[in-house]
Design an enzyme around this catalytic site. Structure first.
Site, short mmCIF file in Angstrom:
data_model
loop_
_atom_site.label_atom_id
_atom_site.label_comp_id
_atom_site.label_asym_id
_atom_site.label_seq_id
_atom_site.Cartn_x
_atom_site.Cartn_y
_atom_site.Cartn_z
N ASN A 7 17.74 11.29 -2.73
CA ASN A 7 16.63 11.34 -3.67
C ASN A 7 16.93 10.40 -4.84
OD1 ASN A 7 14.67 12.04 -5.51
ND2 ASN A 7 15.44 14.13 -5.88
N LYS A 9 15.03 9.71 -7.24
CA LYS A 9 14.31 10.13 -8.45
C LYS A 9 13.61 8.92 -9.08
CE LYS A 9 17.55 13.89 -8.82
NZ LYS A 9 18.21 14.90 -9.64
N HIS A 85 11.06 20.29 -5.99
CA HIS A 85 12.31 19.94 -6.66
C HIS A 85 12.33 20.59 -8.04
CE1 HIS A 85 15.44 17.68 -8.64
NE2 HIS A 85 15.89 17.42 -7.42
N GLU A 87 13.09 19.60 -10.82
CA GLU A 87 12.52 18.79 -11.92
C GLU A 87 11.00 18.88 -11.91
OE1 GLU A 87 14.75 15.30 -10.83
OE2 GLU A 87 16.57 16.39 -11.38
N GLU A 152 19.44 24.22 -4.10
CA GLU A 152 19.93 23.39 -5.19
C GLU A 152 19.98 24.22 -6.48
OE1 GLU A 152 19.18 18.95 -4.31
OE2 GLU A 152 17.44 19.72 -5.37
N GLY A 158 23.00 17.22 -11.30
CA GLY A 158 23.34 16.19 -12.28
C GLY A 158 24.39 16.62 -13.29
N SER A 188 25.02 17.74 -7.49
CA SER A 188 26.31 17.12 -7.79
C SER A 188 27.18 16.85 -6.57
CB SER A 188 27.08 17.93 -8.83
OG SER A 188 26.39 17.91 -10.07
N GLY A 209 21.39 13.29 -5.13
CA GLY A 209 20.67 12.56 -6.17
C GLY A 209 21.49 11.37 -6.64
N GLY A 210 22.08 11.52 -7.82
CA GLY A 210 22.78 10.43 -8.51
C GLY A 210 23.69 9.59 -7.64
P1 PGA Z 1 22.36 15.27 -8.10
O1 PGA Z 1 20.85 15.66 -7.78
O2 PGA Z 1 23.00 14.96 -6.78
O3 PGA Z 1 22.26 14.07 -9.00
O4 PGA Z 1 22.97 16.46 -8.77
C1 PGA Z 1 20.52 16.39 -6.66
C2 PGA Z 1 19.05 16.62 -6.62
O5 PGA Z 1 18.43 16.74 -7.68
O6 PGA Z 1 18.46 16.68 -5.53
#
Ligand code: PGA
Length: 226
Positions: A7, A9, A85, A87, A152, A158, A188, A209-210
């Protein structure tokens, strides 16, 4: 086979996307799902990996400025949609009821849904995790036939903090005792911890994500998971 979903983002400019695309020519695995911003989707199509969107609106068409419908997304040949998600839940006030409509619309348009669920730090500390997850699952999945669930925990997204493998295993087995779906872990995950997370017996893959923004890191993750 496990699923490894990236992802991105709201990240990466066109130049960065082009550089990324250049590096991923060798990916030949439909269980790898790349999920860029919608505007970049065409750059990712017709390759040997799968493509997803980060959200999809539930009505097919109409006067909804700024939205993109599951029907439109599906017409491009996209395979997956992340729905719910944290967010989206946090910053865009998406409720389980709205998410349910989105899930049903994705399903009827042939998109595979990755439905995200997870508890906040406060909910975890007051021992409400399972209750919260059950509500997200029950309300979000009403009438749905088959989704992939991404567990998650919000406090792990993050933050460079993850639950222990035992905690993840326990939550996944709880989810699977109620729903016969694949369950991914997200929050993470990175090139350093994925080898250990990948030993969790009941995990069906990861939503990253990141760490997926840097292809060198993501490549290491691919090599570990597959
Ligand atoms: P992250 O994000 O790996 O940066 O923690 C995961 C996600 O939001 O799907």
């Amino acid at each position: 086979m496990k699923i490894l979903a990236a992802n991105f983002k709201m990240n990466l400019t066109l130049n960065e996307i082009n550089e990324y695309i250049d590096k991923i020519k060798d990916i030949d695995n439909k269980n790898i799902v790349l999920i860029p911003s919608n505007i970049y989707i065409p750059y990712f199509l017709n390759k040997k990996f799968s493509v997803g969107v980060q959200d999809a609106y539930y009505l097919d068409n109409g006067a909804f400025t700024g939205e993109v419908s599951a029907k439109q997304i599906s017409s491009l040949g996209v395979n997956y949609a992340i729905i719910g998600h944290s967010e989206r839940r946090m910053y865009f006030n998406e409720t389980n009821d709205i998410l349910n409509k989105k899930i049903l619309s994705c399903e009827s348009n042939g998109l595979k849904v990755i439905y995200c669920i997870g508890e906040t730090k406060e909910e975890r500390e007051s021992n409400k995790t399972k209750e919260v997850l059950l509500k997200q699952l029950g309300e979000g999945l009403k009438g749905a036939s088959e989704v992939i669930i991404a567990y998650e925990p919000r406090w792990a997204i993050g933050t460079n903090v993850t639950p222990t493998n035992e905690e993840i295993e326990d939550i996944i087995s709880f989810i699977k005792s109620k729903y016969n779906y694949k369950v991914l872990y997200g929050g993470s995950t990175n090139d350093k911890n994925i080898a250990s997370l990948n030993t969790i017996s009941n995990v069906d893959g990861f939503l990253v994500g990141g760490a997926s923004l840097d292809y060198d890191k993501f490549k290491k993750m691919i090599e570990i998971v597959f």
